[in-house]
Design a protein around this motif. Structure first.
Motif, PDB file in Angstrom:
ATOM      1  N   LEU A 104      -8.414  16.450 -12.761  1.00  0.00           N
ATOM      2  CA  LEU A 104      -7.003  16.490 -13.384  1.00  0.00           C
ATOM      3  C   LEU A 104      -6.523  17.732 -12.875  1.00  0.00           C
ATOM      4  N   ALA A 105      -7.204  19.035 -12.719  1.00  0.00           N
ATOM      5  CA  ALA A 105      -6.729  20.124 -12.378  1.00  0.00           C
ATOM      6  C   ALA A 105      -6.750  20.209 -10.581  1.00  0.00           C
ATOM      7  N   GLU A 106      -5.862  20.988 -10.204  1.00  0.00           N
ATOM      8  CA  GLU A 106      -5.865  21.174  -8.935  1.00  0.00           C
ATOM      9  C   GLU A 106      -6.416  22.348  -8.319  1.00  0.00           C
ATOM     10  N   SER A 107      -6.345  23.546  -9.444  1.00  0.00           N
ATOM     11  CA  SER A 107      -6.471  24.964  -8.984  1.00  0.00           C
ATOM     12  C   SER A 107      -6.791  25.531 -10.331  1.00  0.00           C
ATOM     13  N   ALA A 123       0.697  16.971 -10.568  1.00  0.00           N
ATOM     14  CA  ALA A 123       1.587  16.458 -11.070  1.00  0.00           C
ATOM     15  C   ALA A 123       1.356  14.642 -10.654  1.00  0.00           C
ATOM     16  N   GLY A 124       2.201  13.983 -11.538  1.00  0.00           N
ATOM     17  CA  GLY A 124       2.035  12.410 -11.307  1.00  0.00           C
ATOM     18  C   GLY A 124       0.922  11.750 -12.147  1.00  0.00           C
ATOM     19  N   ASP A 129      -0.901   4.389 -21.544  1.00  0.00           N
ATOM     20  CA  ASP A 129       0.276   4.044 -22.252  1.00  0.00           C
ATOM     21  C   ASP A 129       1.577   4.451 -21.644  1.00  0.00           C
ATOM     22  N   GLY A 130       1.332   5.002 -20.456  1.00  0.00           N
ATOM     23  CA  GLY A 130       2.604   5.376 -19.445  1.00  0.00           C
ATOM     24  C   GLY A 130       3.497   6.616 -19.730  1.00  0.00           C
ATOM     25  N   LYS A 131       2.611   7.516 -20.993  1.00  0.00           N
ATOM     26  CA  LYS A 131       2.991   8.842 -21.105  1.00  0.00           C
ATOM     27  C   LYS A 131       2.620   9.648 -20.127  1.00  0.00           C
ATOM     28  N   PRO A 132       3.398  10.645 -19.723  1.00  0.00           N
ATOM     29  CA  PRO A 132       2.835  11.625 -18.563  1.00  0.00           C
ATOM     30  C   PRO A 132       1.730  12.701 -19.244  1.00  0.00           C
ATOM     31  N   VAL A 168       3.170  26.667 -19.907  1.00  0.00           N
ATOM     32  CA  VAL A 168       4.148  27.355 -19.261  1.00  0.00           C
ATOM     33  C   VAL A 168       5.275  26.448 -18.541  1.00  0.00           C
ATOM     34  N   ASP A 169       4.874  25.467 -17.737  1.00  0.00           N
ATOM     35  CA  ASP A 169       5.582  24.310 -17.463  1.00  0.00           C
ATOM     36  C   ASP A 169       4.559  22.961 -17.365  1.00  0.00           C
ATOM     37  N   ALA A 170       5.373  22.028 -16.701  1.00  0.00           N
ATOM     38  CA  ALA A 170       4.742  20.769 -17.058  1.00  0.00           C
ATOM     39  C   ALA A 170       3.257  20.776 -16.402  1.00  0.00           C
ATOM     40  N   ASN A 171       2.987  21.671 -15.396  1.00  0.00           N
ATOM     41  CA  ASN A 171       1.472  21.329 -14.736  1.00  0.00           C
ATOM     42  C   ASN A 171       0.981  22.878 -14.736  1.00  0.00           C
TER      43      ASN A 171
END
Length: 597
Positions: A104-107, A123-124, A129-132, A168-171
Motif C-alpha cells: 500500500l505504501a510506495e516509500s 495513489a488510486g 465499498d468504493g471509498k478511497p 499531510v496530503d492524500a498520500n
C-alpha cells in the motif's frame, strides 16, 4: 484431472461423487459439504474445484468461534483466520528472501534523528465499498491505537513511542515519535510472519468501540478491504472468501490478480480427518501434521509435498523456537533456581528423537536458528561465552537435583520429588494442537528424573495462558527474524496483558534493569551492530541466569501442500516467503499460486 463443479446443474452428479467418497471412508470435511449445499441453494456462486483453494486451520473442538469477528482489534478475533488477507499492509517483509516488498505504501523515510517517519502511500487505491484509501486511514489507525493503548492489540506498542500521526496530503502521512524509532516501519507497519499492525478504514471504524466492533455485515459489504478478497459466507464450520473482480495492485503492477477464485477455510477437526482430507484431495493447504503422519499421507496421495518436498524434516525452521514456559508469578516457578533445575532435568535430544522423530534441532536462545535467519547469527556467536557459563540445553540431572536440594526439595520412597514443605508436587503442563506428540514425551522424561508431571490440551488453553492462569505451557516465541529487538521485547514488563497481542511477556517475568536495556535497544538503529551487540550481551547477562522460560527446541512448520489443483507454494527451492497461510504474509503466497488444470 477432472474438476468438480459445485453449481446447481451439477448438484446430483457431484453429490453422487461426495457419497462415493463418504462410502470409502474419506469423508469430505463438513465445511466443503455445506459450501456445495450453499451453491446448490443459490446462496453462493458456482466456482469450480480447480479454482478453489481449500485450507484447514484453527477452531475449537472442530468449530470456529470468531467467524463473525472481522476487525483485527475486536476482543476475540483472530486475524490468522482470514483477516490477514482482508487488511493489506503498507509493506511485506520476507525473512527467507531478506526482502522488503512495498505494498500500500510506495516509500518511506526517516529524519536524521529517527524521531519522524514520512510514509508515502500509493495513489488510486480504493476500499471495496468504493471509498478511497488514503493517508487519512493510516493516520486514523495509528492515532486510535495511540489513544486506546493496552485496550487492544498493538495499542500499547504504539502508545509507548508515537506522539502523533498526521495526514499531510492524500498520500503522505507524517509520524512523530517521543523517542527515536528506527524500527517502526519494519517492525510495526510491515507484515512479517505474524507481526504487523493493521490499517483499518476510517470511514467504517471512526466512532466505533474498537473492543466490540466486529466490522462484519455481509449485506453492507463488511468487512471492507483493499485486497482482492471479499467475505461471502461464514459459519462455525467454514469461512468462504471469493476473489473480487478487480484489484488495485494489478493495475499498479504490485502483483497479478490471483488465479485462486475462492478460498474455503475450514476448522481443524483432528489429525485423522485432516490426513483423510489431504489424501482425498478435499484439502489443498493445511495446518501442520505430526511427523509420523506424513508417510501415510505421502503414500495415499503422490501430489502432497512440504517445504522440503517429501523428505525430512517435512518443513521449514519457523520463527517460533519452542520453550517450556513456567509462570514466573507463581511459586515455585518464580525462583530462577527452580527454573534451571527443571531445565537440567530435560533430555532434549530424546525429546526431539521421540517427539519429532528426530526431525528438529536444539534451541539455545529464544530466537530462531541463526544458520537460517542470517541476521541473527552474529548475536548467537556473540552469546557463546555466556552460553558456556549458562548452558541452556544441558541435560544434567545431577545439577538439577543439587538445585532442588538447595531449595529444600527431597524425593519420597518412590523416587518422586516432594516440595520444600514435604508435599507431593505435580507440574501441570498444557499446550495445544501443535504439540500432541511432544507433550507426553516431555512428561515421561521429567518423571524419569523424579519430577511428576501431566500434559493436557484444554479447549480454553489460550485463554488460560494469556490470562496467566497456568503453571507450565509448551509454546513458542514470535519475535526476532532480523535483529534481536523483537525477541528482547518479549520479556519486557510493559508488554503484558494486551488482549490478543503479540510481543507479550508470556513468561510473566520482570526485571527493571533488563527493561532499561531493551529500551536502549529500541532507539538504536539495527545498522549500528557494534552498539547492538553490546546491548544484546548486557541483556543476556541478565536473562540467562534468570532463565525466564526453559528452552526446548527449534519449531518446524510442517505444512502439507497439495499439488493436485495448485502449484507455486513456497519451498526450499523457491523460498520467496515463509509458507504459513495463517501468517500475515499469506497474501504473497496467494499472488504466486498457479492452477495446475
Amino acid at each position: 484431472m477432472e474438476s468438480l463443479s459445485w453449481g446447481p446443474a451439477a448438484t446430483r452428479r457431484d453429490f453422487i461423487k461426495y457419497s462415493a467418497l463418504l462410502a470409502t471412508g474419506l469423508a469430505l470435511p463438513i465445511g466443503l459439504t455445506r459450501v456445495a449445499e450453499a451453491v446448490a441453494a443459490g446462496q453462493l456462486k458456482d466456482v469450480p474445484r480447480n479454482r478453489t483453494l481449500v485450507t484447514v486451520r484453527g477452531g475449537t473442538e472442530g468449530k470456529f468461534t470468531e467467524h463473525e469477528l472481522w476487525s483485527p482489534y475486536v476482543i476475540g478475533s483472530n486475524p490468522q483466520l482470514g483477516g490477514n488477507i482482508i487488511y493489506e499492509p503498507l509493506a511485506f517483509y520476507s525473512a527467507f528472501a531478506n526482502k522488503e516488498i512495498m505494498w500500500l505504501a510506495e516509500s518511506y523515510s526517516y529524519s536524521a534523528d529517527y524521531k519522524e517517519l514520512t510514509v508515502k502511500t500509493r495513489a488510486g487505491i480504493t476500499w471495496s465499498d468504493g471509498k478511497p484509501f488514503s493517508s487519512e486511514d493510516v493516520a486514523y489507525s495509528l492515532n486510535a491505537l495511540n489513544e486506546l493503548g493496552g485496550k487492544v492489540k498493538w495499542g500499547k506498542d504504539v502508545q509507548e513511542v508515537l506522539e502523533s500521526a498526521t495526514a499531510v496530503d492524500a498520500n503522505t502521512t507524517l509520524l512523530k515519535f517521543k523517542v527515536p524509532a528506527p524500527r517502526f516501519f519494519n517492525h510495526m507497519l510491515s507484515y512479517k510472519y505474524d507481526i504487523g499492525l493493521h490499517i483499518v478504514p476510517k470511514h467504517i471504524f471512526d466512532g466505533q468501540d474498537w473492543q466490540k466492533f466486529a466490522a462484519f455485515d455481509l449485506e453492507k459489504g463488511y468487512p471492507v478491504t483493499t485486497g482482492p478478497w471479499k467475505v461471502v459466507n461464514v459459519s462455525p464450520t467454514q469461512k468462504v472468501m471469493d476473489r473480487r473482480d478487480s484489484w488495485w495492485g494489478a493495475q499498479a503492477g504490485v502483483g497479478k490478480l490471483p488465479e485462486v477464485e475462492r478460498i474455503v477455510l475450514l476448522p481443524d477437526a483432528g489429525e485423522q480427518q485432516l490426513a483423510q482430507g489431504l489424501i482425498s484431495n478435499a484439502v489443498d493447504f493445511s495446518t501442520g501434521l505430526q511427523v509420523a503422519t506424513f508417510p501415510t499421507v505421502f503414500k495415499g496421495n503422490p501430489n502432497i509435498i512440504t517445504f522440503t518436498g517429501r523428505e525430512l524434516p517435512y518443513g521449514n525452521v519457523d520463527w517460533w523456537p519452542t520453550s517450556l514456559y513456567l509462570n514466573c508469578e507463581r511459586a515455585p516457578f518464580d525462583n530462577a533456581k527452580f527454573r534451571w533445575a527443571v531445565s537440567y532435568l530435560i533430555d532434549r535430544q530424546t525429546l526431539i528423537d521421540v517427539g519429532w522423530g528426530g526431525s528438529s534441532s536444539l534451541s539455545p536462545l529464544p530466537m530462531p536458528d541463526g544458520a537460517v535467519y542470517k541476521g541473527l547469527q552474529p548475536y548467537f556467536d556473540a552469546a557463546k561465552p555466556l552460553l558456556e557459563k549458562y548452558p541452556t540445553n544441558e541435560f544434567n540431572p545431577e545439577k538439577g537435583a543439587k538445585l532442588l536440594t538447595e531449595l529444600g526439595w527431597k524425593k519420597d520412597s518412590s523416587g518422586m520429588y516432594l516440595d520444600a514443605s514435604g508435599k507431593p508436587f505435580t507440574l501441570e503442563i498444557i499446550s495445544f494442537f501443535d504439540f500432541p506428540s511432544v507433550g507426553p514425551v516431555l512428561v515421561e522424561l521429567l518423571r524419569r528424573q523424579g519430577m511428576n508431571a501431566t500434559y493436557g490440551q484444554p479447549p480454553d488453553m489460550f485463554d488460560r495462558y494469556f490470562a496467566g492462569n497456568f503453571n507450565a505451557v509448551i509454546f513458542g516465541h514470535g519475535g526476532s527474524v532480523s535483529d534481536p529487538y523483537a525477541t528482547l521485547r518479549l520479556y519486557q514488563s510493559s508488554s503484558e496483558a494486551i488482549p490478543g497481542g503479540h510481543l507479550v511477556n508470556l513468561a510473566r517475568w520482570k526485571n527493571a534493569d533488563y527493561d532499561k536495556i531493551v529500551d536502549q535497544v529500541y532507539v538504536t538503529p539495527p545498522s549500528d551492530t557494534v552498539k547492538m551487540k553490546d546491548l544484546w550481551l548486557k541483556a543476556m547477562a541478565i536473562w540467562l541466569p534468570e532463565l525466564p522460560d526453559v528452552q526446548l527446541m527449534q519449531f518446524y512448520h510442517r505444512l502439507p501442500m497439495n499439488l493436485t489443483y495448485w502449484k507455486g507454494y513456497p519451498t526450499k527451492d523457491d523460498p520467496y516467503v515463509n509458507p504459513a497461510f495463517f501468517h500475515s504474509t499469506y497474501g504473497l503466497v496467494l499472488h504466486r499460486l498457479q492452477a495446475t488444470t
